[in-house]
Design a protein around this motif. Sequence first.
Motif, PDB file in Angstrom:
ATOM      1  N   LYS A 398       0.849  -1.164   0.000  1.00  0.00           N
ATOM      2  CA  LYS A 398       0.000   0.000   0.000  1.00  0.00           C
ATOM      3  C   LYS A 398       0.891   1.221   0.000  1.00  0.00           C
ATOM      4  N   LYS A 419      -8.063  -8.841  -2.542  1.00  0.00           N
ATOM      5  CA  LYS A 419      -7.414  -7.864  -3.401  1.00  0.00           C
ATOM      6  C   LYS A 419      -7.108  -8.448  -4.785  1.00  0.00           C
ATOM      7  N   LEU A 420      -6.676  -9.697  -4.755  1.00  0.00           N
ATOM      8  CA  LEU A 420      -6.368 -10.368  -6.017  1.00  0.00           C
ATOM      9  C   LEU A 420      -7.624 -10.480  -6.872  1.00  0.00           C
ATOM     10  N   GLY A 428      -9.887  -6.101 -14.614  1.00  0.00           N
ATOM     11  CA  GLY A 428      -9.094  -4.998 -14.092  1.00  0.00           C
ATOM     12  C   GLY A 428      -9.593  -3.611 -14.462  1.00  0.00           C
ATOM     13  N   SER A 429     -10.712  -3.547 -15.167  1.00  0.00           N
ATOM     14  CA  SER A 429     -11.256  -2.243 -15.528  1.00  0.00           C
ATOM     15  C   SER A 429     -12.464  -1.930 -14.651  1.00  0.00           C
ATOM     16  N   PRO A 430     -12.751  -0.656 -14.454  1.00  0.00           N
ATOM     17  CA  PRO A 430     -13.961  -0.307 -13.715  1.00  0.00           C
ATOM     18  C   PRO A 430     -15.191  -0.759 -14.499  1.00  0.00           C
ATOM     19  N   VAL A 454     -13.143   1.064  -5.188  1.00  0.00           N
ATOM     20  CA  VAL A 454     -12.012   1.862  -5.649  1.00  0.00           C
ATOM     21  C   VAL A 454     -12.523   2.995  -6.535  1.00  0.00           C
ATOM     22  N   ASP A 455     -12.065   4.197  -6.242  1.00  0.00           N
ATOM     23  CA  ASP A 455     -12.494   5.352  -7.020  1.00  0.00           C
ATOM     24  C   ASP A 455     -11.861   5.354  -8.410  1.00  0.00           C
ATOM     25  N   LEU A 456     -12.480   6.125  -9.282  1.00  0.00           N
ATOM     26  CA  LEU A 456     -11.897   6.326 -10.607  1.00  0.00           C
ATOM     27  C   LEU A 456     -10.768   7.356 -10.514  1.00  0.00           C
ATOM     28  N   ASP A 457      -9.857   7.277 -11.432  1.00  0.00           N
ATOM     29  CA  ASP A 457      -8.871   8.330 -11.599  1.00  0.00           C
ATOM     30  C   ASP A 457      -9.578   9.506 -12.275  1.00  0.00           C
TER      31      ASP A 457
END
Lengths: 500, 371
Positions: A398, A419-420, A428-430, A454-457
Amino acid sequence: MMRTKPIDGALAELREEIEGYAKEYGLDYYPVVFEVCDYDTINILAAQGGFPARYPHWRFGMDYDQLSKGYAYGLQKIYEMVINTNPCYAYLLNANHWVDQKIVMAHVFGHADFFKNNYWFSGTDKNMMDVMANHGTKIRRYMDRYGQDAVEVFIDKVLSLENLLDPSVLFETPEVARRRIESRVDEEHEDTGDDRSSALKSFMRSKARNEVLPEVPDSTEEDEIHREASTERYISPRDVMLYLIEHAPLQEWQADILGILREEAYYFLPQRMTKIMNEGWASYWHSTIMTKKALKASEIIDFADHHAGVMAMSKQNINPYKIGIELFRDIEYRWDTGKFGKEYLECTNMEMKENWNKETGLGREKIFEVRRTHNDITFIDEFFTPEFCERQQIFTYKYNPRTGRNEVDSREFESIKAKLLQSLTNFGSPVIEVESTNYKNRGELLLRHVHQGVDLDVNYAAETLKNIHFIWKRPVNISTTQEETETIVSFDGKEIKTSN
Amino acid sequence: MDHPIKRDHARFRKIVKGRIRDNLRRYISNGEMPSPKGDGQFKIPMPSIDTPRFKFGDKQQGGMGQGDGQPGDPVDGQEGEGEPGEGEAGSDEGSKELEVDLSLDELASILGEELELPNIEPKGKKTMESLTEKYTSIGTQGPDSLKHYKRSYKEALKRQLAMGEYDADNPIIVPVKADMRFRSADAKVEFENSAVVIYMMDVSGSMGDEQKEIVRTESFWINLWLKSQYKDIEIRYIIHDATAKEVDEETFFRTRESGGTLISSALKLCRDIIQSDYNSAEWNIYPFHFSDGDNWSTDDTKLCLEILDKDIIPESNVFCYGQVESRYGSGQFYKDLHAKYGESNEEVLLSKIKNKDAILDSIKDFLGKGK
């Protein structure tokens, strides 16, 4: 111009030998065509996703640039490329050592078997070599007619959507598609609340039709279009590219290009969904064939060196080759010894568990079954055990803002596995869905990010919206969660707005 | 015919160059100089040119690895224990930056295109002899690193054939020392246009770090352009306060003196250098002078103008004076030069550099005439 040539002489003999072993072990594949080429050619092929002919686009040039530099500086070397086609094409680097060629051939037969038998590949077009070449021709023709810049810019925009795919589309046979349409039509008959949006849709469609077919006096064609309009085709909301083809105000060539890129994206999708399994399977077989059959005593050191290089563990990333091969071996071991099922799992005597061996001998059979039915997520979900995790020394890390570096976070099995799995979810994509094509009743596009922790960039999201706007031509929005707040990011053609 | 990917590659390079051109002003104003790599290539950090996609933010995601280590241990391959502040800055740029290699010529042509710089019409005749060595011939002596295996073995084969030692069934060829052949250089005389750039800078107290940074950036780009125009180029550096001395590049940008300012001292030294080392019939001479415009006395300014008129201007392609604005400088020297030579003199080019953003325009002032 031929840059590759079929193998002959000693290499052809070697192929016979290795193929003999592969067959003996029961690998099942479409005919494999081996060709050799120099490093420049293999860099070209790799930059083009393995295919000798693609549509013209600068990003292939960019990948080629980086691969060539990587090779020139000795940072990386591609030993081989295999393509999921029938026959299955495999390219070998002519500068490979003899023992490398052996490894690579054995590895290739593993991939070829996986391509043919893994269920997720069952819908992929095995004539993709021709299809890709045709796509190239088509797009080149559009470039001749509409200008290279215009077409290239459009492709640039479309590439922003390339990861907005729905894996279930891979299995959509015409039969399934028809049934889904019918059920959808029934729903729509009951649904009266949203008739305005369908009115707008049909308006847009008729507008699009006028643009695309300005002079089609042929009445049967006209009828055809009306019929299409009346039976709304069901589209998975996650198949964003198809949504845009159907609903965005595109010219015919633009819709065609969007369709071409969508087809290619779906072709590559199973490979993205089975990276660990596919590489693990191929590595399992090169290792098995080499160590049990093909290796000469004088080659052991070189083999061990190269195999270890491929399997190297890294602290920054997990190596799919390593995880894959070890999981297949672990499964084989467990099913050989009977370390599975109710009896084993409910056993509380640690010593008994440790020395458990029922001599079931089902290992080989089991891994062949696994390679047929699983993809990376289900593979990890089902076979990634605490013992395996510990043996492989896997950890999560982290970012620590206080020290400004990444630090080992946890070695706890549950969090590692979570997590995996998360990193594999939706390749692996939103997950992005089309929520509405008539948002605010103004013909705006609303996408929804299905937030899974997990938030977007945000910067990337903003740039992506701009590209989608170029295609949609009306304001585009995406609803997402940023720092635990519901947020809508919008682009109206002028500026990015963020509202809560 | 080349593979079509070469066209994709050319297209990619074109896009990259376009990006650099678009960002040239930013690069220059930020003093971001491309780092030379030694083989005549420049490395340029590119603002990312990947395709934007919906993707997860990096920080929250972290990652997974394999290997030893307790919770809290750093993951290998990371930057060492930086200052907390530094770390944060670093992490924000986490997206992989593309680094592009460009040759000097490519970079210069981007500068040229952006500023619409005309090519320089060299004034000298092509009288400068330059020796270029090209490894085009073969000799019997040389270092092992230049050994030519094919030729060596050919010689050995010839010898063995002549001596009847060669056996076609067992074709083993063993070269002996006399068979060895080495690549060797042919010296070729070429006549070139050569140029010398003489930088003079006022390093008196009134020139601060910011002013020097401006000079440094500007000189980098000027050198780049001139290097693309002339094959041989020499660069000399003179610093001055009340006295002048010649220094190397590093000292030039580092030195800070506190004395007064006599510009004539630098011009005198410049004149001496030209007279002793550079025959203006063979050399294209570019004296550049940077200061904040302060001079000790009007007498000295008079002396300066005299040296310029008599000795420097007649010898030079063009004399360039760049005045960097500083809080302490009066800017008087610019006015004096301007009064004498005017705005559009062909032999004396004047430019005022207000701040970093003005560097690009100033380069244009100096090089835009094609002299």
